[in-house]
Design an enzyme around this catalytic site. Structure first.
Site, short mmCIF file in Angstrom:
data_model
loop_
_atom_site.label_atom_id
_atom_site.label_comp_id
_atom_site.label_asym_id
_atom_site.label_seq_id
_atom_site.Cartn_x
_atom_site.Cartn_y
_atom_site.Cartn_z
N GLY A 1 38.91 45.92 37.78
CA GLY A 1 37.84 46.09 38.82
C GLY A 1 38.65 46.73 40.26
NE ARG B 1 35.64 39.28 36.15
CZ ARG B 1 35.21 40.43 35.43
NH1 ARG B 1 34.44 40.03 34.58
NH2 ARG B 1 35.44 41.55 35.62
NE ARG C 1 37.19 44.95 34.14
CZ ARG C 1 36.24 45.03 34.92
NH1 ARG C 1 35.31 45.69 34.79
NH2 ARG C 1 36.17 44.47 36.19
CG ASP D 1 44.03 36.44 35.49
OD1 ASP D 1 43.24 37.30 35.45
OD2 ASP D 1 43.82 35.14 35.23
CB THR E 1 40.12 40.57 41.94
OG1 THR E 1 38.73 40.35 41.71
CG2 THR E 1 40.87 39.29 42.07
CG ASP F 1 35.94 38.22 41.03
OD1 ASP F 1 35.11 38.98 41.81
OD2 ASP F 1 35.92 38.64 39.74
#
Ligand code: F6P
Length: 320
Positions: A10, A171, A71, A102, A125, A127
């Protein structure tokens, strides 16, 4: 010495300032910088070029990544990793910097074990869910995008006596939702890390509505899967007309904030220092308690990121 940089998984804001710093620092240190386009897919397909200053001019303020990202499933197959290695060998590139999460770090760790290509991973990220680092590149920009959206939604919520359920990305991690709720004055925050109690929350809000509250903001983390339930709860239990606003991918874009531009440069400079001064690097750079350090990928992959206790404690007031 030749070093290549690429972005994987991402995208997030801050990647472009990192790429720019990489190229400029390399030239200052007599390192030849290479750019790999399209993430691991570009590594396999040889989308690799020597960087020039013009590749990174006027990118410092732009979100996303000018190197694009992917990805890659192919990278899990040895034959494609061999192809990737041959591409690097032809250009005499033995060291890499990857901006990603990761999953990307693990893929490169396998590559390191296969062919001994050194790398440093820069946690990137929105997140903020990578174990071993307090901060991942892009988080501050995402928080500011969310902050602006909440401020604007509050205008219409208050004008229309409505409750708004605003869902953030992340996520399984509730960091974005929690920090946004705490800093934007939300009444409710639902994240996977905290147990909630709609009974006590409902009693508090109903009392506030009786006393004159005419709108409410709830922030839900996508990983909680609770947005629809909270919307219905506002209508049936609290008596406020309610709407859901899922912020979605706008959270990944936007001009990088000052904080993300600066930390992007610091991540890159520290990574370059390490790659040029030591061998056998298959590590992620981490930022903990205000300073930079390096952690091996097994450690990064083996743990689960946890939000710091003080923030969770503050969040408890918004979920029960
Ligand atoms: O990891 C970043 C992230 O934006 C998550 O917050 C979200 O769950 C996911 O990626 C969305 O992925 P995609 O862009 O593939 O839909």
């Amino acid at each position: 010495m030749n070093i290549a940089i690429f972005t994987s998984g991402g995208d997030c804001s801050g990647m472009n300032p990192a790429i720019k710093t990489f190229v400029e620092e390399c030239y200052m240190r007599d390192i030849t910088p290479y750019l790999i386009y399209d993430g691991l897919e570009g590594l396999i397909d040889d989308s690799i070029k020597k960087a020039e200053h013009s590749d990174v001019s006027r990118i410092i303020y732009r979100g996303g990544t000018v190197l694009r990202s992917s990805r890659s499933k192919r990278f899990f197959e040895k034959e494609y990793r061999v192809q990737a290695y041959e591409n690097l060998k032809r250009k005499d590139i033995k060291k890499l910097i990857v901006l990603g999460g990761d999953g990307s770090f693990r893929a490169l760790d396998t590559f390191y074990n296969d062919f001994g290509i050194d790398f440093i991973g820069i946690p990137s990220t929105i997140d903020n869910d990578i174990y071993g680092t307090d901060y991942c590149l892009g988080v501050d920009t995402a928080l500011n995008v969310i902050r602006r959206a909440i401020d604007e939604i509050r205008d219409t919520a208050a004008s229309f006596k409505r409750a708004f359920v605003i869902e953030t990305m992340g996520r399984d991690c509730g960091y974005l939702a929690l920090v946004s709720a705490l800093t934007c004055g939300a009444e409710v925050c639902i994240i996977p890390e905290l147990e909630f109690d709609l009974q006590t929350l409902g009693e508090r809000l109903k009392k506030e509505v009786q006393e004159g509250r005419n709108y409410a903001i709830a922030i839900t983390a996508e990983g909680s899967n609770m947005s629809e339930k909270i919307e219905a709860w506002f209508e049936t239990e609290i008596g406020l007309e309610s709407r859901i606003s899922k912020l979605g991918h706008i959270q990944r874009g936007g001009n990088p904030t000052v904080f993300d531009r600066l930390i992007a440069s610091e991540f890159v400079i520290n990574a370059l220092d390490r790659l040029s001064q030591t061998a056998n690097n298959h590590h992620a750079i981490v930022y903990t308690n205000g300073s930079f350090d390096f952690t091996d990928i097994d450690t990064v992959s083996s743990g689960t990121y946890t939000i710091k206790p003080q923030l969770l404690k503050m969040g408890q007031a918004l979920c029960r």
